[in-house]
Design an enzyme around this catalytic site. Structure first.
Site, PDB file in Angstrom:
ATOM      1  N   TRP A 134       0.817  -1.228   0.000  1.00 36.40           N
ATOM      2  CA  TRP A 134       0.000   0.000   0.000  1.00 36.40           C
ATOM      3  C   TRP A 134       0.844   1.268   0.000  1.00 36.40           C
ATOM      4  CZ3 TRP A 134      -4.148  -1.306   4.320  1.00 36.40           C
ATOM      5  CH2 TRP A 134      -4.903  -2.409   3.897  1.00 36.40           C
ATOM      6  N   LYS A 135       2.113   1.152   0.304  1.00 38.61           N
ATOM      7  CA  LYS A 135       2.985   2.329   0.440  1.00 38.61           C
ATOM      8  C   LYS A 135       2.347   3.305   1.439  1.00 38.61           C
ATOM      9  CE  LYS A 135       4.673   1.297  -4.129  1.00 38.61           C
ATOM     10  NZ  LYS A 135       5.290   1.728  -5.370  1.00 38.61           N
TER      11      LYS A 135
ATOM     12  N   HIS B  17      12.987  -2.326  -1.014  1.00 37.04           N
ATOM     13  CA  HIS B  17      12.151  -1.724  -2.061  1.00 37.04           C
ATOM     14  C   HIS B  17      12.911  -0.551  -2.690  1.00 37.04           C
ATOM     15  CE1 HIS B  17       8.911   0.423  -4.030  1.00 37.04           C
ATOM     16  NE2 HIS B  17       8.273  -0.728  -4.048  1.00 37.04           N
TER      17      HIS B  17
ATOM     18  N   GLU C  22      12.023   2.293  -3.496  1.00 34.04           N
ATOM     19  CA  GLU C  22      11.798   3.603  -2.875  1.00 34.04           C
ATOM     20  C   GLU C  22      12.647   3.760  -1.615  1.00 34.04           C
ATOM     21  OE1 GLU C  22       7.535   3.243  -2.886  1.00 34.04           O
ATOM     22  OE2 GLU C  22       7.620   3.298  -5.072  1.00 34.04           O
TER      23      GLU C  22
ATOM     24  N   GLU D 209      11.628  -6.128  -9.215  1.00 34.48           N
ATOM     25  CA  GLU D 209      10.880  -4.904  -9.508  1.00 34.48           C
ATOM     26  C   GLU D 209      11.774  -3.925 -10.271  1.00 34.48           C
ATOM     27  OE1 GLU D 209       7.356  -4.440  -6.614  1.00 34.48           O
ATOM     28  OE2 GLU D 209       9.049  -3.350  -5.807  1.00 34.48           O
TER      29      GLU D 209
ATOM     30  N   GLY E 204       5.165   2.210 -10.639  1.00 34.00           N
ATOM     31  CA  GLY E 204       4.312   3.398 -10.612  1.00 34.00           C
ATOM     32  C   GLY E 204       4.305   4.185 -11.906  1.00 34.00           C
TER      33      GLY E 204
ATOM     34  N   SER F  35       3.845  -1.858 -11.992  1.00 40.64           N
ATOM     35  CA  SER F  35       2.682  -1.612 -12.860  1.00 40.64           C
ATOM     36  C   SER F  35       1.876  -2.868 -13.177  1.00 40.64           C
ATOM     37  CB  SER F  35       3.116  -0.884 -14.143  1.00 40.64           C
ATOM     38  OG  SER F  35       3.655   0.388 -13.835  1.00 40.64           O
TER      39      SER F  35
ATOM     40  N   GLY G 129       1.555  -2.434  -6.281  1.00 40.03           N
ATOM     41  CA  GLY G 129       1.442  -1.166  -5.562  1.00 40.03           C
ATOM     42  C   GLY G 129       0.090  -0.517  -5.835  1.00 40.03           C
ATOM     43  N   GLY G 130       0.056   0.365  -6.807  1.00 41.45           N
ATOM     44  CA  GLY G 130      -1.144   1.158  -7.113  1.00 41.45           C
ATOM     45  C   GLY G 130      -2.415   0.335  -7.240  1.00 41.45           C
TER      46      GLY G 130
HETATM   47  P1  PGA Z   1       3.225  -0.292  -8.715  1.00 38.66           P
HETATM   48  O1  PGA Z   1       4.244  -0.496  -7.497  1.00 38.66           O
HETATM   49  O2  PGA Z   1       2.393  -1.555  -8.822  1.00 38.66           O
HETATM   50  O3  PGA Z   1       2.384   0.895  -8.316  1.00 38.66           O
HETATM   51  O4  PGA Z   1       4.029  -0.059  -9.931  1.00 38.66           O
HETATM   52  C1  PGA Z   1       4.854  -1.745  -7.276  1.00 38.66           C
HETATM   53  C2  PGA Z   1       5.747  -1.687  -6.062  1.00 38.66           C
HETATM   54  O5  PGA Z   1       6.394  -0.655  -5.849  1.00 38.66           O
HETATM   55  O6  PGA Z   1       5.844  -2.653  -5.280  1.00 38.66           O
END
Ligand code: PGA
Length: 251
Positions: free
Chosen positions: A10-11, A95, A97, A167, A173, A213, A234-235
């Site tokens: 979910w970030k 991750h 990020e 990833e 994202g 994505s 993620g999203g």
């Molecule tokens: P995303 O993120 O599905 O929004 O691209 C994936 C993730 O960072 O784990």
């Protein structure tokens, strides 16, 4: 047989109400299914309530990060035992990020991985190259360095609690998903690395998720690739309408 493992990262999204609504729907949808393994990774502050809401469900709850130290004067950090105490069973580490925005290097990721495994959390270790690195032909080198660095000193017997998430940073994202061929190539490479680092048995049993994505519209073709064992989403994990069809990719 590697059970498909679909996880929602979910970030820093959702509030209490939205989180509980989402897991309520998720719980009902998953029921007692065992054909897929499902996990959600809420922000720290909602783990407790989400874990309670999912008690008795096969849907598991994890954290998006943990501290590499056991306890003490580490302002702003959350320990492995605290995470377990509120119901987390897994942690996402490395991750992109965390690596790129917060400067986490492989050595720190490795200390966190060891701390998590020692403390009883399962680990999803993320690896992946930037667009620049891919263009420079460095994908395998980057993935190898992150995998070796992240798993240094991890015992073979603990590898049944480790999942790898490939990833590619350029796919996270951005709406630009890796093609099944691109994912398949790196996943096969990772499996080969696991074989060399641990054993063929480990390589055959460890699940390798793809992340970046992933949506209902592309998950099926990605999951059709032999070495793709799941997705870190993620999203598209933030709304039941987006996430539930991903869990049903095989239906
Ligand atoms: P995303 O993120 O599905 O929004 O691209 C994936 C993730 O960072 O784990």
């Amino acid at each position: 047989m590697r059970t498909p493992y679909l996880a929602g990262n979910w970030k820093m999204n959702l509030d209490r109400r939205a989180a509980l609504d989402l897991v309520g729907t998720l719980r009902e949808h998953v029921g007692t299914r065992t054909d897929v393994e499902v996990a959600v990774f809420p922000p720290f502050v909602y783990i407790d309530e989400v874990a309670r809401a999912l008690a008795g469900s096969p849907v598991r709850v994890g954290a998006q990060n943990c501290c590499d130290e056991e306890k003490g004067a580490f302002t702003g950090e959350v320990s492995v035992s605290q995470l377990r105490d509120v119901g987390a069973e897994i942690v996402v580490l490395g991750h992109s990020e965390r690596r790129h925005i917060y400067g986490e290097a492989d050595e720190l990721v490795n200390r966190k991985a060891q701390r998590a495994l020692d403390g009883g959390l399962d680990v999803i270790l993320c690896v992946g190259e930037t667009l620049e690195e891919r263009k420079g032909g460095l994908t395998e080198k980057v993935v190898r360095t992150q995998l070796q660095g992240g798993l240094a000193g991890v015992a073979t017997r603990d590898m049944d609690r480790v999942t790898i998430a490939y990833e590619p940073v350029w796919a996270i994202g951005t709406g630009v998903v890796a093609t099944p061929a691109q994912a398949g190539e790196v996943h096969a490479y990772v499996r080969g690395l696991l074989s060399g680092l641990f054993s063929t048995d480990v390589a055959q049993t460890v699940r390798i998720q793809y992340g970046g994505s992933v949506k209902a519209s592309n998950v099926k073709e990605l999951m059709a690739v032999g070495d793709v064992d799941g997705a870190l989403v993620g999203g598209a994990s933030l709304k039941a309408d987006d996430f539930l069809p991903i869990l049903d990719f095989a239906r």
